[in-house]
Design a protein around this motif. Structure first.
Motif, PDB file in Angstrom:
ATOM      1  N   HIS A 236      27.428 -23.517  -0.327  1.00  0.00           N
ATOM      2  CA  HIS A 236      26.246 -23.726  -1.170  1.00  0.00           C
ATOM      3  C   HIS A 236      25.264 -22.554  -1.107  1.00  0.00           C
ATOM      4  O   HIS A 236      24.217 -22.593  -1.745  1.00  0.00           O
ATOM      5  CB  HIS A 236      25.515 -25.031  -0.808  1.00  0.00           C
ATOM      6  N   GLN A 237      25.599 -21.520  -0.315  1.00  0.00           N
ATOM      7  CA  GLN A 237      24.794 -20.298  -0.282  1.00  0.00           C
ATOM      8  C   GLN A 237      25.733 -19.133   0.041  1.00  0.00           C
ATOM      9  O   GLN A 237      25.579 -18.441   1.042  1.00  0.00           O
ATOM     10  CB  GLN A 237      23.684 -20.399   0.773  1.00  0.00           C
ATOM     11  N   PRO A 238      26.748 -18.924  -0.813  1.00  0.00           N
ATOM     12  CA  PRO A 238      27.843 -18.001  -0.485  1.00  0.00           C
ATOM     13  C   PRO A 238      27.415 -16.550  -0.305  1.00  0.00           C
ATOM     14  O   PRO A 238      28.138 -15.768   0.315  1.00  0.00           O
ATOM     15  CB  PRO A 238      28.792 -18.145  -1.679  1.00  0.00           C
ATOM     16  N   GLU A 239      26.239 -16.178  -0.823  1.00  0.00           N
ATOM     17  CA  GLU A 239      25.794 -14.795  -0.641  1.00  0.00           C
ATOM     18  C   GLU A 239      25.352 -14.535   0.799  1.00  0.00           C
ATOM     19  O   GLU A 239      25.219 -13.383   1.219  1.00  0.00           O
ATOM     20  CB  GLU A 239      24.651 -14.464  -1.607  1.00  0.00           C
ATOM     21  N   LEU A 240      25.124 -15.606   1.571  1.00  0.00           N
ATOM     22  CA  LEU A 240      24.756 -15.470   2.979  1.00  0.00           C
ATOM     23  C   LEU A 240      26.030 -15.491   3.819  1.00  0.00           C
ATOM     24  O   LEU A 240      26.706 -16.510   3.920  1.00  0.00           O
ATOM     25  CB  LEU A 240      23.823 -16.611   3.397  1.00  0.00           C
TER      26      LEU A 240
END
Length: 220
Positions: A66-70
């Motif tokens: 749900h926050q794949p850029e992290l």
């Protein structure tokens, strides 16, 4: 501030800088690792001038669900992986979810390795100087993971080499690699592509072709 014509031009200029630092005589046991796809044309020129073997370093970042850029870590070939325990704890990622992400990214990694390298073996990096090359650094997340994976695969020394990069990101990467060689660190950096006159996407078949050409001329 220098603008590169294309990735070949950038690779040749980067190779000249690296050649002065490493010496082109082969005294140091060097392997050049290009980050696919755009880093491979740059890396090809570096390997050619240094008379060093060329390979791809294929990694997959492990993004927080749900926050794949992290990124909470990365996986590389040979079962190698790195994990940022702090991010895992902060994001509350369970062991089961982490393992699910690992499995998914390893499957994608295996597919990419087969696509780029075919039936050729991975060039070993154990005990060698690994020069990790990309066409530029924006956030630095991919370059950071690549350097960590190269070290986990047994590289004795890791050098990150790029034509251009964000000054803040390059500063952070100096804490990950043993050395960072960056030709341009523009104060007002927005995107890698703005420092190239020609910056079209590198297709898969070009990566495969360049790796094949390098393998045929590998000094051994």
């Amino acid at each position: 501030m220098t603008v590169f014509h294309d990735r070949v031009d950038a690779g040749r200029r980067l190779a000249q800088r690296l050649g002065k630092r490493l010496g082109a005589s082969g005294d140091e046991d060097v392997v050049v690792l290009g980050l696919p796809r755009g880093g491979v044309p740059v890396a090809f020129e570096v390997a050619r001038l240094l008379h060093a073997p060329l390979d791809v370093i294929v990694i997959r970042k492990l993004g927080v669900p749900h926050q794949p850029e992290l990124a909470m870590g990365a996986v590389g070939e040979g079962g190698v992986g790195v994990l940022n325990e702090r991010v895992v704890r902060f994001a509350g990622v369970s062991d089961a979810v982490l393992e699910s992400v690992r499995r998914r990214e390893r499957a994608e990694l295996d597919e990419r390795v087969e696509r780029f390298r075919g039936d050729r073996s991975r060039v070993p990096v154990t005990g060698r100087t690994a020069v990790v090359v990309d066409d530029g650094v924006a956030t630095g997340a991919t370059a950071r993971a690549a350097c960590q994976v190269a070290r986990a695969q047994g590289a004795d020394r890791v050098i990150l080499a790029v034509p251009v990069g964000s000054p803040d990101s390059i500063a952070g990467l100096r804490r990950v690699a043993d050395e960072v060689v960056c030709l341009q660190e523009p104060e007002f950096f927005q995107a890698v592509g703005e420092w190239y006159e020609e910056f079209s996407q590198t297709p898969d078949h070009e990566v495969v072709e360049l790796l094949g050409r390098a393998a045929r001329t590998d000094p051994g």
